[in-house]
Design a protein around this motif. Sequence first.
Motif, mmCIF file in Angstrom:
data_model
loop_
_atom_site.group_PDB
_atom_site.id
_atom_site.type_symbol
_atom_site.label_atom_id
_atom_site.label_comp_id
_atom_site.label_asym_id
_atom_site.label_seq_id
_atom_site.Cartn_x
_atom_site.Cartn_y
_atom_site.Cartn_z
ATOM 1 N N UNK A 35 0.647 -2.135 3.895
ATOM 2 C CA UNK A 35 1.458 -1.482 2.868
ATOM 3 C C UNK A 35 2.941 -1.688 3.120
ATOM 4 N N UNK A 36 3.377 -1.637 4.364
ATOM 5 C CA UNK A 36 4.800 -1.854 4.641
ATOM 6 C C UNK A 36 5.218 -3.290 4.358
ATOM 7 N N UNK A 37 4.381 -4.266 4.713
ATOM 8 C CA UNK A 37 4.720 -5.655 4.419
ATOM 9 C C UNK A 37 4.716 -5.927 2.915
ATOM 10 N N UNK A 75 7.775 7.100 -5.186
ATOM 11 C CA UNK A 75 6.895 6.907 -4.032
ATOM 12 C C UNK A 75 7.668 6.441 -2.800
ATOM 13 N N UNK A 76 8.713 5.659 -2.995
ATOM 14 C CA UNK A 76 9.549 5.260 -1.853
ATOM 15 C C UNK A 76 10.191 6.495 -1.229
ATOM 16 N N UNK A 77 10.744 7.360 -2.062
ATOM 17 C CA UNK A 77 11.328 8.594 -1.549
ATOM 18 C C UNK A 77 10.295 9.469 -0.873
ATOM 19 N N UNK A 78 9.118 9.586 -1.480
ATOM 20 C CA UNK A 78 8.052 10.396 -0.901
ATOM 21 C C UNK A 78 7.614 9.826 0.447
ATOM 22 N N UNK A 79 7.609 8.507 0.575
ATOM 23 C CA UNK A 79 7.205 7.899 1.849
ATOM 24 C C UNK A 79 8.178 8.256 2.969
ATOM 25 N N UNK A 80 9.442 8.375 2.633
ATOM 26 C CA UNK A 80 10.411 8.773 3.663
ATOM 27 C C UNK A 80 10.167 10.222 4.096
ATOM 28 N N UNK A 81 9.799 11.070 3.159
ATOM 29 C CA UNK A 81 9.472 12.459 3.498
ATOM 30 C C UNK A 81 8.238 12.523 4.388
ATOM 31 N N UNK A 82 7.173 11.807 4.005
ATOM 32 C CA UNK A 82 5.951 11.853 4.820
ATOM 33 C C UNK A 82 6.171 11.213 6.190
ATOM 34 N N UNK A 96 -0.053 7.284 5.286
ATOM 35 C CA UNK A 96 -0.566 5.957 4.960
ATOM 36 C C UNK A 96 -1.079 5.904 3.513
ATOM 37 N N UNK A 97 -1.585 7.011 2.981
ATOM 38 C CA UNK A 97 -2.013 7.039 1.572
ATOM 39 C C UNK A 97 -0.815 6.878 0.640
ATOM 40 N N UNK A 98 0.277 7.571 0.961
ATOM 41 C CA UNK A 98 1.492 7.433 0.156
ATOM 42 C C UNK A 98 2.028 6.010 0.255
ATOM 43 N N UNK A 99 2.004 5.437 1.454
ATOM 44 C CA UNK A 99 2.485 4.066 1.635
ATOM 45 C C UNK A 99 1.610 3.055 0.887
ATOM 46 N N UNK A 100 0.308 3.265 0.888
ATOM 47 C CA UNK A 100 -0.584 2.355 0.163
ATOM 48 C C UNK A 100 -0.325 2.436 -1.337
#
Length: 123
Positions: A35-37, A75-82, A96-100
């Motif tokens: 997901x990060x790549x 979702x990018x913002x939410x990923x930083x929170x998680x 990882x669910x948010x990142x996916x």
Amino acid sequence: MTWQDILNALGADRYQQHALCLTGDPVILTLYVASDLTTWLAYFAIGLTLLFRTVNFIDLGSSALIRLFGAFIFLCGLSHLTMVLTLFWGIYWLDVAVRAAMASVSAVTAVYTFQALLPERST
């Protein structure tokens, strides 16, 4: 100066890698990396597409593309929170669910952005 010296200056000699913590769960490790790549590639593609566009005005065309951008940014913002929450509470599955989800939306957004900025071809 070696690569290891640079990594050590960034803290590699003092902190344990997340990958070591996650080796017990290859699914989470795989999802993090994939997901990060994917997200990185989408950011890269969107950024280059916008930097090298040949038009001064971008017509996003439809509300679907606007919604994709909204979901992508949300979702990018939410990923930083998680990510921060994971540091303290270890909620790896939520992170990882948010990142996916972010990776999926970012890949689709990158494709649609590229298509929206392609010059129309006359036949």
